[in-house]
Scaffold this active site. Structure first.
Site, PDB file in Angstrom:
ATOM      1  N   GLU A 111      -6.687  -4.931 -12.703  1.00 16.21           N
ATOM      2  CA  GLU A 111      -6.850  -6.245 -13.349  1.00 16.21           C
ATOM      3  C   GLU A 111      -8.330  -6.590 -13.481  1.00 16.21           C
ATOM      4  OE1 GLU A 111      -3.915  -8.288 -10.621  1.00 16.21           O
ATOM      5  OE2 GLU A 111      -3.085  -8.915 -12.537  1.00 16.21           O
ATOM      6  N   GLU A 131       2.243  -2.999  -7.615  1.00 18.73           N
ATOM      7  CA  GLU A 131       2.969  -4.272  -7.435  1.00 18.73           C
ATOM      8  C   GLU A 131       4.467  -4.048  -7.544  1.00 18.73           C
ATOM      9  OE1 GLU A 131       0.295  -3.832  -9.260  1.00 18.73           O
ATOM     10  OE2 GLU A 131      -0.988  -5.598  -9.291  1.00 18.73           O
TER      11      GLU A 131
HETATM   12  C1  1HE Z   1      -6.113  -1.795   2.277  1.00 18.35           C
HETATM   13  C2  1HE Z   1      -5.702  -1.749   0.931  1.00 18.35           C
HETATM   14  C3  1HE Z   1      -5.204  -2.945   0.363  1.00 18.35           C
HETATM   15  C4  1HE Z   1      -6.414   0.202   1.487  1.00 18.35           C
HETATM   16  N1  1HE Z   1      -5.138  -4.038   1.137  1.00 18.35           N
HETATM   17  N2  1HE Z   1      -6.043  -2.913   3.002  1.00 18.35           N
HETATM   18  N3  1HE Z   1      -2.656  -2.321  -3.650  1.00 18.35           N
HETATM   19  C5  1HE Z   1      -1.969  -1.247  -3.239  1.00 18.35           C
HETATM   20  O1  1HE Z   1      -0.767  -1.271  -3.049  1.00 18.35           O
HETATM   21  C6  1HE Z   1      -2.774  -0.006  -2.947  1.00 18.35           C
HETATM   22  C7  1HE Z   1      -2.800   0.250  -1.455  1.00 18.35           C
HETATM   23  N4  1HE Z   1      -3.766   1.287  -1.091  1.00 18.35           N
HETATM   24  C8  1HE Z   1      -3.538   2.620  -1.264  1.00 18.35           C
HETATM   25  O2  1HE Z   1      -2.556   3.043  -1.853  1.00 18.35           O
HETATM   26  C9  1HE Z   1      -4.542   3.552  -0.691  1.00 18.35           C
HETATM   27  O3  1HE Z   1      -5.285   2.862   0.324  1.00 18.35           O
HETATM   28  C10 1HE Z   1      -5.564   4.120  -1.726  1.00 18.35           C
HETATM   29  C11 1HE Z   1      -4.854   5.100  -2.670  1.00 18.35           C
HETATM   30  C12 1HE Z   1      -6.237   3.027  -2.544  1.00 18.35           C
HETATM   31  C13 1HE Z   1      -6.694   4.867  -0.960  1.00 18.35           C
HETATM   32  O4  1HE Z   1      -6.110   5.824  -0.081  1.00 18.35           O
HETATM   33  P1  1HE Z   1      -7.023   6.453   1.082  1.00 18.35           P
HETATM   34  O5  1HE Z   1      -6.178   7.493   1.788  1.00 18.35           O
HETATM   35  O6  1HE Z   1      -8.341   6.871   0.541  1.00 18.35           O
HETATM   36  O7  1HE Z   1      -7.344   5.216   2.104  1.00 18.35           O
HETATM   37  P2  1HE Z   1      -6.384   4.555   3.193  1.00 18.35           P
HETATM   38  O8  1HE Z   1      -6.461   5.335   4.451  1.00 18.35           O
HETATM   39  O9  1HE Z   1      -5.041   4.258   2.647  1.00 18.35           O
HETATM   40  O10 1HE Z   1      -7.096   3.135   3.391  1.00 18.35           O
HETATM   41  C14 1HE Z   1      -8.311   2.988   4.127  1.00 18.35           C
HETATM   42  C15 1HE Z   1      -8.260   1.619   4.782  1.00 18.35           C
HETATM   43  O11 1HE Z   1      -8.207   0.619   3.760  1.00 18.35           O
HETATM   44  C16 1HE Z   1      -6.996   1.397   5.625  1.00 18.35           C
HETATM   45  O12 1HE Z   1      -7.312   0.511   6.653  1.00 18.35           O
HETATM   46  P3  1HE Z   1      -7.631   1.071   8.154  1.00 18.35           P
HETATM   47  O13 1HE Z   1      -8.000  -0.141   8.934  1.00 18.35           O
HETATM   48  O14 1HE Z   1      -6.365   1.755   8.584  1.00 18.35           O
HETATM   49  O15 1HE Z   1      -8.782   2.051   7.984  1.00 18.35           O
HETATM   50  C17 1HE Z   1      -6.045   0.686   4.656  1.00 18.35           C
HETATM   51  O16 1HE Z   1      -5.074  -0.106   5.302  1.00 18.35           O
HETATM   52  C18 1HE Z   1      -7.039  -0.186   3.898  1.00 18.35           C
HETATM   53  N5  1HE Z   1      -6.537  -0.560   2.589  1.00 18.35           N
HETATM   54  N6  1HE Z   1      -5.893  -0.510   0.461  1.00 18.35           N
HETATM   55  C19 1HE Z   1      -5.552  -4.003   2.414  1.00 18.35           C
HETATM   56  N7  1HE Z   1      -4.826  -2.997  -0.912  1.00 18.35           N
HETATM   57  C20 1HE Z   1      -3.673 -10.750  -7.950  1.00 18.35           C
HETATM   58  S1  1HE Z   1      -2.314  -9.903  -7.609  1.00 18.35           S
HETATM   59  C21 1HE Z   1      -2.758  -8.253  -7.389  1.00 18.35           C
HETATM   60  C22 1HE Z   1      -1.628  -7.542  -6.722  1.00 18.35           C
HETATM   61  C23 1HE Z   1      -2.037  -6.192  -6.211  1.00 18.35           C
HETATM   62  O17 1HE Z   1      -3.159  -5.754  -6.324  1.00 18.35           O
HETATM   63  S2  1HE Z   1      -0.796  -5.330  -5.437  1.00 18.35           S
HETATM   64  C24 1HE Z   1      -1.456  -3.750  -5.187  1.00 18.35           C
HETATM   65  C25 1HE Z   1      -2.107  -3.641  -3.827  1.00 18.35           C
END
Ligand code: 1HE
Length: 257
Positions: A111, A131
Site C-alpha cells: 500500500e 491480509e
Molecule cells: C513482524 C512483521 C509484521 C516481520 N508485524 N512483526 N504482514 C504480513 O502478514 C507479513 C508478515 N511477515 C512475513 O511474512 C515475514 O516476516 C517476511 C516475509 C516479511 C520476512 O521474513 P523473514 O524470514 O526475513 O523475517 P522474520 O523472521 O519473519 O521476521 C523478523 C522479525 O520481524 C520477527 O520478529 P522477531 O522478534 O522474532 O525477530 C517477526 O515477528 C517480525 N515481523 N513482519 C510485526 N508484519 C493498513 S492495513 C495493512 C494490513 C497489512 O499489512 S496485513 C499484512 C501484514
C-alpha cells in the site's frame, strides 16, 4: 524530531526517506506511519523529488501485526483513516516520490509502494497481500490504489488465494515500472529522482495532481481539464525558456539511448 525507525537523508534537492526498522522487516507501527506523514509534510522546500526505501533484506512487511489488538469497529475505521491521511501525504505531498523496492513488498508495504509515483524493483522483490490469510482486509488505501496498478482481478486473486508475485511477473503485471539487478533499486531510484528534480515544477505538479484526476473524469471533462492544465503549464516563464532553448539548439534532443 524524527522517529527512530525512519531516516531522512538530503542529497542536494533529493530526499531519501528510509524505513530503518530492518530487524522487524520495516513493519509499519502506528508511530512509523505517523512519522512518514510528518516527514512528507515537513520536507524542506529545497527538495524537488523523494525516494522511499527500506533497510535490511525487505522493503516492508506491512502492518505491525503486534499492534493489531482487539479494536472495535469504530477504532478500526479511525486506524484505517490514519493510514489514509499518512499515505495521502506521500501521494499528494509536495514532490514526486519513487519507491526503491527489494524483498518483501507485502500488505501495508505494498500500500505504501502504491502511494508512490514510480516504483523501481530489484530482482529480489516479491509482492503479496497476506491480509486475505490473516482474516483482515486492506486498510491503507490498497483497494483504491492497487487495482490502478494491476487491475481488480489480480488483486482479488492475490487476496483470495495468497498468490505471491515475483519481481519479473510483478513488473509485467504492473506493480513496478523498472526492474533492476539485485541491490541496485536505490541507485536507480536516486538517478530517476535527480532527473525528475530537473523538470519544471509545474510539469511535476500537473503529473501528480492533474493526471490522476483526469484519468478518473469522463472524457469530456478530462479533455477540458487537460486543456486548462496545458494552458497554465505552457504560460510559465520556465516553459517558455525551455522551448526557446530547444529551438536555439541549446537543449537535449529526445534520444532512445
Ligand atoms: C513482524 C512483521 C509484521 C516481520 N508485524 N512483526 N504482514 C504480513 O502478514 C507479513 C508478515 N511477515 C512475513 O511474512 C515475514 O516476516 C517476511 C516475509 C516479511 C520476512 O521474513 P523473514 O524470514 O526475513 O523475517 P522474520 O523472521 O519473519 O521476521 C523478523 C522479525 O520481524 C520477527 O520478529 P522477531 O522478534 O522474532 O525477530 C517477526 O515477528 C517480525 N515481523 N513482519 C510485526 N508484519 C493498513 S492495513 C495493512 C494490513 C497489512 O499489512 S496485513 C499484512 C501484514
Amino acid at each position: 524530531m524524527t522517529h527512530p525507525d525512519i531516516s531522512i537523508d538530503l542529497q542536494g534537492d533529493i530526499a531519501v526517506i528510509r524505513l530503518t526498522r530492518g530487524a522487524k522487516r520495516n513493519a509499519l507501527s502506528d508511530g512509523l506511519i505517523l512519522a512518514l506523514r510528518d516527514a512528507f509534510e515537513n520536507l524542506p522546500t529545497s527538495v524537488r523529488a523523494a525516494v522511499v526505501d527500506g533497510e535490511g533484506p525487505h522493503f516492508c512487511a506491512g502492518l505491525d501485526l503486534s499492534e493489531l489488538q482487539e479494536r472495535d469497529a469504530g477504532q478500526g475505521v479511525y486506524h484505517s483513516r490514519m493510514w489514509h491521511a499518512a499515505l495521502d501525504r506521500v501521494q499528494n505531498g509536495p514532490v514526486p516520490v519513487i519507491a526503491a523496492l527489494h524483498g518483501a513488498v507485502v500488505g501495508g508495504g505494498l500500500e505504501l509502494a502504491s502511494a508512490c509515483h514510480i516504483r523501481v524493483a530489484d530482482s529480489t522483490t516479491f509482492y503479496a497481500l497476506p491480509e486475505g490469510s490473516r482474516g483482515i482486509f486492506v486498510g491503507g488505501g490498497g483497494s483504491v490504489r492497487i487495482p490502478k496498478l494491476i487491475g481488480v482481478a489480480r488483486m482479488t486473486d492475490m487476496m483470495l488465494t495468497g498468490r505471491v508475485y515475483n519481481a519479473e511477473d510483478g513488473e509485467r503485471a504492473g506493480f513496478a515500472q523498472y526492474l533492476v539487478p539485485e541491490g541496485t533499486a536505490l541507485d536507480k531510484a536516486i538517478e530517476l529522482a535527480k532527473r525528475i528534480a530537473q523538470n519544471a515544477p509545474l510539469t511535476n505538479y500537473a503529473l501528480m495532481h492533474a493526471l490522476p484526476r483526469i484519468a478518473e473524469q469522463s472524457s469530456d471533462h478530462g479533455f477540458f481539464t487537460e486543456a486548462l492544465m496545458a494552458g497554465i503549464a505552457q504560460n510559465a516563464p520556465e516553459a517558455k525558456e525551455r522551448v526557446r532553448a530547444f529551438l536555439e539548439g541549446r537543449a537535449a534532443k529526445v534520444s532512445k539511448d
